[in-house]
Design a protein around this motif. Structure first.
Motif, PDB file in Angstrom:
ATOM      1  N   SER A  42       0.803  -1.228   0.000  1.00 20.46           N
ATOM      2  CA  SER A  42       0.000   0.000   0.000  1.00 20.46           C
ATOM      3  C   SER A  42       0.833   1.273   0.000  1.00 20.46           C
ATOM      4  CB  SER A  42      -0.964   0.010   1.186  1.00 20.46           C
ATOM      5  OG  SER A  42      -0.241  -0.028   2.406  1.00 20.46           O
ATOM      6  N   GLU A  43       2.052   1.208   0.461  1.00 20.06           N
ATOM      7  CA  GLU A  43       2.889   2.406   0.539  1.00 20.06           C
ATOM      8  C   GLU A  43       3.575   2.748  -0.782  1.00 20.06           C
ATOM      9  OE1 GLU A  43       2.761   4.444   3.152  1.00 20.06           O
ATOM     10  OE2 GLU A  43       1.285   2.999   3.864  1.00 20.06           O
ATOM     11  N   ARG A  44       3.568   1.827  -1.732  1.00 18.77           N
ATOM     12  CA  ARG A  44       4.223   2.088  -3.015  1.00 18.77           C
ATOM     13  C   ARG A  44       3.388   3.072  -3.824  1.00 18.77           C
ATOM     14  NH1 ARG A  44       7.038  -3.136  -5.504  1.00 18.77           N
ATOM     15  NH2 ARG A  44       7.473  -1.524  -7.034  1.00 18.77           N
ATOM     16  N   THR A  45       4.038   4.001  -4.434  1.00 18.95           N
ATOM     17  CA  THR A  45       3.349   5.042  -5.210  1.00 18.95           C
ATOM     18  C   THR A  45       2.477   4.442  -6.300  1.00 18.95           C
ATOM     19  OG1 THR A  45       5.197   6.520  -4.785  1.00 18.95           O
ATOM     20  CG2 THR A  45       3.714   7.127  -6.580  1.00 18.95           C
ATOM     21  N   GLU A  46       2.998   3.446  -7.008  1.00 17.98           N
ATOM     22  CA  GLU A  46       2.249   2.870  -8.126  1.00 17.98           C
ATOM     23  C   GLU A  46       0.999   2.122  -7.662  1.00 17.98           C
ATOM     24  OE1 GLU A  46       5.980   0.220  -7.621  1.00 17.98           O
ATOM     25  OE2 GLU A  46       5.472   2.319  -7.397  1.00 17.98           O
ATOM     26  N   THR A  77      -8.934  -5.753 -24.796  1.00 19.88           N
ATOM     27  CA  THR A  77      -8.015  -4.754 -25.360  1.00 19.88           C
ATOM     28  C   THR A  77      -7.971  -3.521 -24.471  1.00 19.88           C
ATOM     29  OG1 THR A  77      -8.393  -5.574 -27.600  1.00 19.88           O
ATOM     30  CG2 THR A  77      -7.544  -3.326 -27.398  1.00 19.88           C
ATOM     31  N   ASN A  78      -9.136  -3.114 -23.978  1.00 14.91           N
ATOM     32  CA  ASN A  78      -9.205  -1.966 -23.074  1.00 14.91           C
ATOM     33  C   ASN A  78      -8.431  -2.238 -21.780  1.00 14.91           C
ATOM     34  OD1 ASN A  78     -10.030   0.608 -22.178  1.00 14.91           O
ATOM     35  ND2 ASN A  78     -11.801  -0.291 -21.147  1.00 14.91           N
ATOM     36  N   LEU A  79      -8.538  -3.448 -21.246  1.00 15.66           N
ATOM     37  CA  LEU A  79      -7.783  -3.800 -20.043  1.00 15.66           C
ATOM     38  C   LEU A  79      -6.283  -3.709 -20.314  1.00 15.66           C
ATOM     39  CD1 LEU A  79      -7.501  -4.840 -17.135  1.00 15.66           C
ATOM     40  CD2 LEU A  79      -7.627  -7.165 -18.083  1.00 15.66           C
ATOM     41  N   THR A  80      -5.858  -4.248 -21.430  1.00 17.60           N
ATOM     42  CA  THR A  80      -4.433  -4.209 -21.793  1.00 17.60           C
ATOM     43  C   THR A  80      -3.955  -2.767 -21.897  1.00 17.60           C
ATOM     44  OG1 THR A  80      -4.701  -6.298 -22.974  1.00 17.60           O
ATOM     45  CG2 THR A  80      -2.738  -5.001 -23.498  1.00 17.60           C
ATOM     46  N   ASN A  81      -4.744  -1.935 -22.551  1.00 24.08           N
ATOM     47  CA  ASN A  81      -4.387  -0.520 -22.678  1.00 24.08           C
ATOM     48  C   ASN A  81      -4.379   0.184 -21.323  1.00 24.08           C
ATOM     49  OD1 ASN A  81      -4.127  -0.817 -25.444  1.00 24.08           O
ATOM     50  ND2 ASN A  81      -6.210  -0.130 -25.868  1.00 24.08           N
ATOM     51  N   SER A  82      -5.315  -0.189 -20.455  1.00 23.98           N
ATOM     52  CA  SER A  82      -5.366   0.408 -19.116  1.00 23.98           C
ATOM     53  C   SER A  82      -4.137   0.021 -18.298  1.00 23.98           C
ATOM     54  CB  SER A  82      -6.632  -0.033 -18.381  1.00 23.98           C
ATOM     55  OG  SER A  82      -7.778   0.466 -19.027  1.00 23.98           O
ATOM     56  N   CYS A  83      -3.701  -1.213 -18.425  1.00 24.26           N
ATOM     57  CA  CYS A  83      -2.476  -1.641 -17.733  1.00 24.26           C
ATOM     58  C   CYS A  83      -1.296  -0.791 -18.202  1.00 24.26           C
ATOM     59  CB  CYS A  83      -2.181  -3.114 -18.005  1.00 24.26           C
ATOM     60  SG  CYS A  83      -3.343  -4.263 -17.227  1.00 24.26           S
ATOM     61  N   ASN A  84      -1.199  -0.604 -19.504  1.00 22.72           N
ATOM     62  CA  ASN A  84      -0.095   0.196 -20.041  1.00 22.72           C
ATOM     63  C   ASN A  84      -0.196   1.660 -19.629  1.00 22.72           C
ATOM     64  OD1 ASN A  84       1.443  -1.829 -21.320  1.00 22.72           O
ATOM     65  ND2 ASN A  84      -0.074  -1.919 -22.953  1.00 22.72           N
ATOM     66  N   SER A  85      -1.404   2.186 -19.560  1.00 23.16           N
ATOM     67  CA  SER A  85      -1.591   3.575 -19.094  1.00 23.16           C
ATOM     68  C   SER A  85      -1.132   3.715 -17.643  1.00 23.16           C
ATOM     69  CB  SER A  85      -3.052   3.998 -19.215  1.00 23.16           C
ATOM     70  OG  SER A  85      -3.423   4.095 -20.561  1.00 23.16           O
ATOM     71  N   CYS A  86      -1.457   2.720 -16.829  1.00 21.19           N
ATOM     72  CA  CYS A  86      -1.022   2.739 -15.435  1.00 21.19           C
ATOM     73  C   CYS A  86       0.505   2.683 -15.368  1.00 21.19           C
ATOM     74  CB  CYS A  86      -1.646   1.577 -14.670  1.00 21.19           C
ATOM     75  SG  CYS A  86      -1.287   1.590 -12.894  1.00 21.19           S
ATOM     76  N   HIS A  87       1.094   1.796 -16.148  1.00 23.36           N
ATOM     77  CA  HIS A  87       2.554   1.694 -16.162  1.00 23.36           C
ATOM     78  C   HIS A  87       3.194   3.021 -16.569  1.00 23.36           C
ATOM     79  CE1 HIS A  87       2.213  -2.931 -16.898  1.00 23.36           C
ATOM     80  NE2 HIS A  87       1.882  -2.585 -15.663  1.00 23.36           N
ATOM     81  N   GLN A  88       2.621   3.667 -17.563  1.00 25.46           N
ATOM     82  CA  GLN A  88       3.172   4.948 -18.020  1.00 25.46           C
ATOM     83  C   GLN A  88       3.025   6.030 -16.952  1.00 25.46           C
ATOM     84  OE1 GLN A  88       1.148   5.588 -21.736  1.00 25.46           O
ATOM     85  NE2 GLN A  88       2.261   3.927 -22.758  1.00 25.46           N
ATOM     86  N   SER A  89       1.873   6.067 -16.310  1.00 28.85           N
ATOM     87  CA  SER A  89       1.637   7.130 -15.320  1.00 28.85           C
ATOM     88  C   SER A  89       2.449   6.931 -14.047  1.00 28.85           C
ATOM     89  CB  SER A  89       0.148   7.239 -14.993  1.00 28.85           C
ATOM     90  OG  SER A  89      -0.279   6.143 -14.225  1.00 28.85           O
ATOM     91  N   THR A  90       2.959   5.727 -13.823  1.00 25.50           N
ATOM     92  CA  THR A  90       3.742   5.449 -12.617  1.00 25.50           C
ATOM     93  C   THR A  90       5.229   5.266 -12.927  1.00 25.50           C
ATOM     94  OG1 THR A  90       3.252   3.078 -12.768  1.00 25.50           O
ATOM     95  CG2 THR A  90       1.773   4.436 -11.399  1.00 25.50           C
ATOM     96  N   ASN A  91       5.637   5.768 -14.077  1.00 28.50           N
ATOM     97  CA  ASN A  91       7.043   5.708 -14.499  1.00 28.50           C
ATOM     98  C   ASN A  91       7.570   4.284 -14.670  1.00 28.50           C
ATOM     99  OD1 ASN A  91       7.331   8.567 -14.552  1.00 28.50           O
ATOM    100  ND2 ASN A  91       7.521   8.542 -12.324  1.00 28.50           N
ATOM    101  N   GLU A  93       6.968   2.834 -17.746  1.00 25.71           N
ATOM    102  CA  GLU A  93       6.640   2.782 -19.171  1.00 25.71           C
ATOM    103  C   GLU A  93       7.431   1.720 -19.924  1.00 25.71           C
ATOM    104  OE1 GLU A  93       9.926   5.420 -18.342  1.00 25.71           O
ATOM    105  OE2 GLU A  93       7.880   5.563 -17.626  1.00 25.71           O
ATOM    106  N   TYR A  94       8.500   1.253 -19.341  1.00 29.72           N
ATOM    107  CA  TYR A  94       9.315   0.192 -19.945  1.00 29.72           C
ATOM    108  C   TYR A  94       8.616  -1.169 -19.867  1.00 29.72           C
ATOM    109  CZ  TYR A  94      10.338  -0.001 -14.971  1.00 29.72           C
ATOM    110  OH  TYR A  94      10.212  -0.030 -13.610  1.00 29.72           O
ATOM    111  N   ASN A  95       7.577  -1.263 -19.045  1.00 34.63           N
ATOM    112  CA  ASN A  95       6.822  -2.502 -18.900  1.00 34.63           C
ATOM    113  C   ASN A  95       5.571  -2.412 -19.769  1.00 34.63           C
ATOM    114  OD1 ASN A  95       5.702  -4.899 -18.074  1.00 34.63           O
ATOM    115  ND2 ASN A  95       5.473  -4.326 -15.943  1.00 34.63           N
ATOM    116  N   VAL A  96       5.694  -2.851 -21.002  1.00 33.48           N
ATOM    117  CA  VAL A  96       4.607  -2.766 -21.982  1.00 33.48           C
ATOM    118  C   VAL A  96       3.951  -4.138 -22.123  1.00 33.48           C
ATOM    119  CG1 VAL A  96       4.010  -2.211 -24.361  1.00 33.48           C
ATOM    120  CG2 VAL A  96       5.819  -0.920 -23.199  1.00 33.48           C
TER     121      VAL A  96
END
Length: 115
Positions: A42-46, A77-91, A93-96
């Motif tokens: 819970s303490e992790r920013t992401e 497809t929307n779930l996959t894109n949402s996962c990538n959006s989360c990865h991008q917003s939490t720095n 982005e290398y995890n695609v």
């Protein structure tokens, strides 16, 4: 997150084979993993951004409940894109995450035996 990635892949092949019971199982596995992350990390920013995938998860649950293959594919497809959006917003982005081309395991039959 690796567990989620495995269930994400298995979910696709369950849905593509209209194995709705397995798809339901896999989406619940993803949800359980997400709940575990929120509880134990819970303490992790992401972790604070995980909720951004809830609409995609809700849409997938609806597609599984309706046994709607077209809606499932769109929602997946929307779930996959949402996962990538989360990865991008939490720095992270290398995890695609991509839509898998092959099942993650060669020793699992994804077909629906109840057809």
């Amino acid at each position: 997150m690796s567990n989620i990635q495995i269930h994400h892949a298995k979910l696709l092949f369950a849905g593509e084979n209209q194995n709705w019971a397995l798809a339901d199982f896999e989406i619940n596995e993803i949800n359980e993993n997400l709940e575990g992350i929120q509880k134990y990390c819970s303490e992790r920013t992401e972790t604070k951004s995980i909720g951004m995938i809830n609409p995609a998860m809700d849409s997938l649950r609806n597609a599984i409940l309706k046994k709607d293959e077209k809606l499932f594919r769109k929602s997946y497809t929307n779930l996959t894109n949402s996962c990538n959006s989360c990865h991008q917003s939490t720095n992270h982005e290398y995890n695609v995450i991509v839509i898998p081309k092959n099942p993650p395991f060669s020793n699992q039959d994804f077909s629906n035996k109840n057809k």
